[in-house]
Motif scaffolding. Structure first.
Motif, mmCIF file in Angstrom:
data_model
loop_
_atom_site.group_PDB
_atom_site.id
_atom_site.type_symbol
_atom_site.label_atom_id
_atom_site.label_comp_id
_atom_site.label_asym_id
_atom_site.label_seq_id
_atom_site.Cartn_x
_atom_site.Cartn_y
_atom_site.Cartn_z
ATOM 1 N N SER A 190 10.831 59.949 -32.390
ATOM 2 C CA SER A 190 10.873 58.822 -32.275
ATOM 3 C C SER A 190 12.442 58.978 -33.165
ATOM 4 O O SER A 190 12.494 59.312 -34.326
ATOM 5 C CB SER A 190 10.004 57.751 -33.154
ATOM 6 N N SER A 223 13.081 54.700 -34.212
ATOM 7 C CA SER A 223 12.569 53.814 -34.620
ATOM 8 C C SER A 223 11.671 52.910 -34.474
ATOM 9 O O SER A 223 10.105 53.887 -34.455
ATOM 10 C CB SER A 223 13.408 52.510 -34.090
ATOM 11 N N HIS A 275 9.765 50.775 -34.454
ATOM 12 C CA HIS A 275 9.642 50.122 -33.081
ATOM 13 C C HIS A 275 9.090 50.720 -31.957
ATOM 14 O O HIS A 275 8.647 50.052 -31.039
ATOM 15 C CB HIS A 275 10.294 49.049 -32.333
ATOM 16 N N GLU A 276 9.068 51.751 -32.332
ATOM 17 C CA GLU A 276 8.665 52.871 -30.826
ATOM 18 C C GLU A 276 6.505 52.938 -31.317
ATOM 19 O O GLU A 276 6.301 53.798 -30.506
ATOM 20 C CB GLU A 276 9.473 54.151 -30.142
ATOM 21 N N SER A 278 3.166 52.264 -32.834
ATOM 22 C CA SER A 278 1.959 50.659 -32.944
ATOM 23 C C SER A 278 0.880 50.830 -33.422
ATOM 24 O O SER A 278 0.754 51.657 -33.793
ATOM 25 C CB SER A 278 1.637 50.680 -31.135
ATOM 26 N N ASP A 300 2.477 46.220 -31.448
ATOM 27 C CA ASP A 300 3.188 47.048 -30.887
ATOM 28 C C ASP A 300 4.496 46.420 -31.928
ATOM 29 O O ASP A 300 4.862 44.925 -32.004
ATOM 30 C CB ASP A 300 3.205 46.386 -29.206
ATOM 31 N N SER A 312 7.571 46.936 -31.951
ATOM 32 C CA SER A 312 8.471 46.161 -31.188
ATOM 33 C C SER A 312 8.472 45.170 -32.197
ATOM 34 O O SER A 312 9.020 44.339 -30.601
ATOM 35 C CB SER A 312 8.366 47.102 -29.541
ATOM 36 N N GLU A 313 7.213 44.303 -31.631
ATOM 37 C CA GLU A 313 7.488 43.033 -31.735
ATOM 38 C C GLU A 313 8.362 42.429 -33.196
ATOM 39 O O GLU A 313 8.263 41.177 -32.953
ATOM 40 C CB GLU A 313 5.960 42.293 -32.044
ATOM 41 N N LYS A 361 11.323 43.564 -33.642
ATOM 42 C CA LYS A 361 12.834 43.504 -33.542
ATOM 43 C C LYS A 361 13.239 42.914 -34.101
ATOM 44 O O LYS A 361 12.923 41.632 -34.106
ATOM 45 C CB LYS A 361 12.543 44.201 -31.718
ATOM 46 N N GLY A 413 14.753 48.941 -36.851
ATOM 47 C CA GLY A 413 14.068 49.890 -36.690
ATOM 48 C C GLY A 413 14.479 50.931 -37.423
ATOM 49 O O GLY A 413 12.874 52.183 -37.713
#
Length: 162
Positions: A2, A4, A6-7, A9, A19, A21-22, A24, A137
């Motif tokens: 990985s 970041s 953001h990858e 959850s 998740d 990524s929300e 970011k 991230g």
């Protein structure tokens, strides 16, 4: 591998899958917490940081953990009630997780790899270890449990400008 946070959850305290990524574009302070620890009063400082910077793109993500001295023995309801009634926290509270070992939350494996502790140690040593994560991230810095939330303020402001 990985690249970041953001990858990943993780499940929120209410069981909802979140998740990451929300987040970011936001600066994050990711903390493993416990309700019965000498550092538990840091919840006040974490909430103060959250309130001060949340409108500027900052959030605290709290991950309760019972791996250190069994200082987070409660279930999701107990933990949420404690955090809200005793410290009035409004930042995201996640499900109780392991941060070390075979059952560690994958996010924590990533954080420990990106920002090792003293002398390159990967393991989390105690409750309230903190990771500052940039808008992209990527992990900026790891802070020891005794590091007060207030002392991280300048680093947060710098990350928000970056």
């Amino acid at each position: 591998m990985s690249n970041s946070v953001h990858e990943f959850s993780a499940r929120l305290n209410d069981g909802t899958e979140q998740d990451l990524s929300e987040y970011k574009g936001q600066v994050l302070l990711i903390v493993n917490t416990a309700s019965k620890c000498g550092f538990t009063p840091q919840y006040d400082g974490l909430e103060a940081l959250y309130e001060q910077y949340k409108d500027k793109g900052f959030s605290v993500l709290a991950f309760p953990c019972n791996q250190f001295g069994s200082q987070e023995p409660g279930d999701a309801g107990d933990i949420a009630e404690f955090c809200v009634t005793k410290f009035s926290i409004k930042f995201p509270l996640f499900e109780k997780v392991d941060v070390n070992g075979d059952k560690a939350l994958p996010l924590y494996d990533y954080l420990k790899t990106e920002a090792p502790g003293v002398l390159g140690s990967k393991g989390i040593k105690w409750n309230f270890t903190k990771f500052l994560v940039g808008k992209d991230g990527k992990v900026i810095k790891r802070y020891a449990p005794a590091t007060s939330p207030e002392s991280i303020q300048a680093d947060i402001e710098k990350a928000l400008q970056g």
